[in-house]
Design an enzyme around this catalytic site. Structure first.
Site, PDB file in Angstrom:
ATOM      1  N   ASP A  20      -2.821   3.600   0.478  1.00 14.88           N
ATOM      2  CA  ASP A  20      -3.235   2.246   0.866  1.00 14.88           C
ATOM      3  C   ASP A  20      -2.052   1.277   0.981  1.00 14.88           C
ATOM      4  O   ASP A  20      -1.049   1.421   0.283  1.00 14.88           O
ATOM      5  CB  ASP A  20      -4.231   1.730  -0.184  1.00 14.88           C
ATOM      6  CG  ASP A  20      -4.973   0.502   0.303  1.00 14.88           C
ATOM      7  OD1 ASP A  20      -5.034   0.279   1.525  1.00 14.88           O
ATOM      8  OD2 ASP A  20      -5.482  -0.239  -0.550  1.00 14.88           O
ATOM      9  N   TRP A  38       1.951  -3.855   4.448  1.00 19.18           N
ATOM     10  CA  TRP A  38       3.391  -3.576   4.524  1.00 19.18           C
ATOM     11  C   TRP A  38       3.929  -4.077   5.866  1.00 19.18           C
ATOM     12  O   TRP A  38       4.985  -4.721   5.941  1.00 19.18           O
ATOM     13  CB  TRP A  38       3.622  -2.066   4.381  1.00 19.18           C
ATOM     14  CG  TRP A  38       5.045  -1.620   4.413  1.00 19.18           C
ATOM     15  CD1 TRP A  38       5.864  -1.434   3.344  1.00 19.18           C
ATOM     16  CD2 TRP A  38       5.820  -1.283   5.583  1.00 19.18           C
ATOM     17  NE1 TRP A  38       7.101  -0.996   3.761  1.00 19.18           N
ATOM     18  CE2 TRP A  38       7.103  -0.899   5.134  1.00 19.18           C
ATOM     19  CE3 TRP A  38       5.556  -1.263   6.958  1.00 19.18           C
ATOM     20  CZ2 TRP A  38       8.123  -0.502   6.004  1.00 19.18           C
ATOM     21  CZ3 TRP A  38       6.578  -0.865   7.826  1.00 19.18           C
ATOM     22  CH2 TRP A  38       7.845  -0.506   7.342  1.00 19.18           C
ATOM     23  N   HIS A  76       1.355   2.111   9.548  1.00 18.81           N
ATOM     24  CA  HIS A  76       0.823   3.482   9.480  1.00 18.81           C
ATOM     25  C   HIS A  76       1.933   4.503   9.779  1.00 18.81           C
ATOM     26  O   HIS A  76       1.996   5.563   9.162  1.00 18.81           O
ATOM     27  CB  HIS A  76      -0.347   3.646  10.444  1.00 18.81           C
ATOM     28  CG  HIS A  76      -1.544   2.794  10.076  1.00 18.81           C
ATOM     29  ND1 HIS A  76      -2.066   2.755   8.809  1.00 18.81           N
ATOM     30  CD2 HIS A  76      -2.298   1.935  10.813  1.00 18.81           C
ATOM     31  CE1 HIS A  76      -3.105   1.923   8.779  1.00 18.81           C
ATOM     32  NE2 HIS A  76      -3.255   1.405   9.983  1.00 18.81           N
ATOM     33  N   LEU A 112       1.467  25.402  -1.339  1.00 16.04           N
ATOM     34  CA  LEU A 112       0.739  24.137  -1.483  1.00 16.04           C
ATOM     35  C   LEU A 112      -0.484  24.099  -0.558  1.00 16.04           C
ATOM     36  O   LEU A 112      -0.369  24.421   0.628  1.00 16.04           O
ATOM     37  CB  LEU A 112       1.673  22.964  -1.121  1.00 16.04           C
ATOM     38  CG  LEU A 112       1.029  21.582  -1.047  1.00 16.04           C
ATOM     39  CD1 LEU A 112       0.626  21.083  -2.433  1.00 16.04           C
ATOM     40  CD2 LEU A 112       1.983  20.581  -0.384  1.00 16.04           C
TER      41      LEU A 112
HETATM   42  C1  FPP Z   1      -4.651   2.491   4.332  1.00 16.39           C
HETATM   43  O1  FPP Z   1      -3.825   1.373   4.610  1.00 16.39           O
HETATM   44  C2  FPP Z   1      -4.287   3.615   5.182  1.00 16.39           C
HETATM   45  C3  FPP Z   1      -5.113   4.213   6.070  1.00 16.39           C
HETATM   46  C4  FPP Z   1      -6.510   3.771   6.302  1.00 16.39           C
HETATM   47  C5  FPP Z   1      -4.675   5.311   6.910  1.00 16.39           C
HETATM   48  C6  FPP Z   1      -3.672   6.260   6.328  1.00 16.39           C
HETATM   49  C7  FPP Z   1      -3.196   7.101   7.431  1.00 16.39           C
HETATM   50  C8  FPP Z   1      -1.909   7.472   7.663  1.00 16.39           C
HETATM   51  C9  FPP Z   1      -0.812   7.187   6.731  1.00 16.39           C
HETATM   52  C10 FPP Z   1      -1.522   8.193   8.917  1.00 16.39           C
HETATM   53  C11 FPP Z   1      -2.270   9.368   9.370  1.00 16.39           C
HETATM   54  C12 FPP Z   1      -2.564  10.404   8.362  1.00 16.39           C
HETATM   55  C13 FPP Z   1      -1.964  11.627   8.234  1.00 16.39           C
HETATM   56  C14 FPP Z   1      -2.448  12.570   7.170  1.00 16.39           C
HETATM   57  C15 FPP Z   1      -0.858  12.090   9.066  1.00 16.39           C
HETATM   58  P1  FPP Z   1      -4.500   0.065   5.180  1.00 16.39           P
HETATM   59  O2  FPP Z   1      -4.384   0.071   6.646  1.00 16.39           O
HETATM   60  O3  FPP Z   1      -5.904  -0.042   4.671  1.00 16.39           O
HETATM   61  O4  FPP Z   1      -3.594  -1.028   4.545  1.00 16.39           O
HETATM   62  P2  FPP Z   1      -4.029  -2.514   4.174  1.00 16.39           P
HETATM   63  O5  FPP Z   1      -5.016  -2.412   3.064  1.00 16.39           O
HETATM   64  O6  FPP Z   1      -2.747  -3.123   3.747  1.00 16.39           O
HETATM   65  O7  FPP Z   1      -4.597  -3.121   5.413  1.00 16.39           O
END
Ligand code: FPP
Length: 240
Positions: free
Chosen positions: A16, A21, A33, A127
């Site tokens: 998260d 960020w 992301h 893994l």
């Molecule tokens: C949460 O941050 C993150 C996500 C909903 C997506 C996570 C996905 C990735 C890192 C990329 C794709 C995945 C893989 C496995 C390659 P947020 O967007 O909710 O952050 P915020 O709370 O600050 O808005």
């Protein structure tokens, strides 16, 4: 990792804080992301290095469909990009991919890439990297209940068969041990529908840093803290 300390077998991570960020830096959310993918690559690499058995990543929840269509598209593209660019490395390093969640509503190209990654790494025994995509704990439980009812109606099972272990056979995590440790960065203190059945007795570890800033060193710190936890599973410690 010091081999004398208590090591978890399974670590689950809620990645998260990518959006915040990026916003903090005046960047579009997609850059957060992207930076999140770099962090996850480092954590996967470190997990291999320390001989972790299972690493589960929450990549897209059943609730993430509420996001703007462009952000959903960006996340799916990043996932496909990650699988395409990492597959050879994952294969070479004996990593096996498992998918948690119902991928049937995803775009055909995403489903193809996910299935390809699972098939091409199925024989690996290092893994096990579980990617939770279109995953929600409540949705998983409902799908499991439906699967059980279907089998009962078909005469393949009966109500008396249902106990914890039987139920777990219908979950996406069938055959995977419960997470020992759940890591959630970004300063939020909640579970967000992640592995609701499986984390009943998991240890929780929170950090204020946003996921893109999460490092192998922080991962080690989480593991060190985990090693000091006294897991009683509702019982009492033998020295008490
Ligand atoms: C949460 O941050 C993150 C996500 C909903 C997506 C996570 C996905 C990735 C890192 C990329 C794709 C995945 C893989 C496995 C390659 P947020 O967007 O909710 O952050 P915020 O709370 O600050 O808005």
């Amino acid at each position: 990792m010091d081999s004398t300390i208590k090591n978890p077998r399974h670590v689950a991570v809620i990645m998260d804080g990518n959006g915040r960020w990026a916003t903090k830096r005046g960047l579009p959310r997609v850059q957060g992301h992207r930076a999140g993918v770099l962090a996850l690559r480092e954590i996967v690499k470190h997990s291999r290095k320390i001989g972790l058995e299972y690493l589960t990543l929450y990549a897209f929840s059943t609730e993430n469909w509420k996001r703007p269509p462009q952000e959903i598209k960006n996340l799916m593209n990043l996932l496909v990009e990650y699988l395409k660019s990492e597959i050879n490395d994952l294969k070479a390093n004996n990593v096996s991919i498992r998918i948690l969640g119902d991928i049937s509503p995803l775009h055909a190209a995403v489903i193809t890439q996910l299935n390809k990654a699972v098939e091409e790494t199925a024989a690996n025994n290092g893994l096990i990297l579980c990617v939770a995509i279109n995953y929600g704990g409540r949705d998983e439980i409902i799908r499991a209940v439906k699967g059980i009812v279907r089998d009962i109606n078909a005469g393949k099972a009966c109500i008396e068969d249902i106990d914890h272990s039987f139920f777990e056979g219908y979950l996406d995590t069938k055959g995977i041990p419960h997470p020992d440790l759940v890591i959630r960065p970004s300063g939020e203190f909640r579970i967000s529908n992640f592995l609701l059945w499986q984390i009943a007795y998991s240890e929780l570890w929170f950090s204020n840093c946003y996921w893109p800033d999460f490092t192998a060193r922080m991962f080690e710190k989480a593991l060190e803290d985990y090693a000091k936890r006294d897991r009683r599973y509702g019982g009492v410690n033998s020295v008490d």
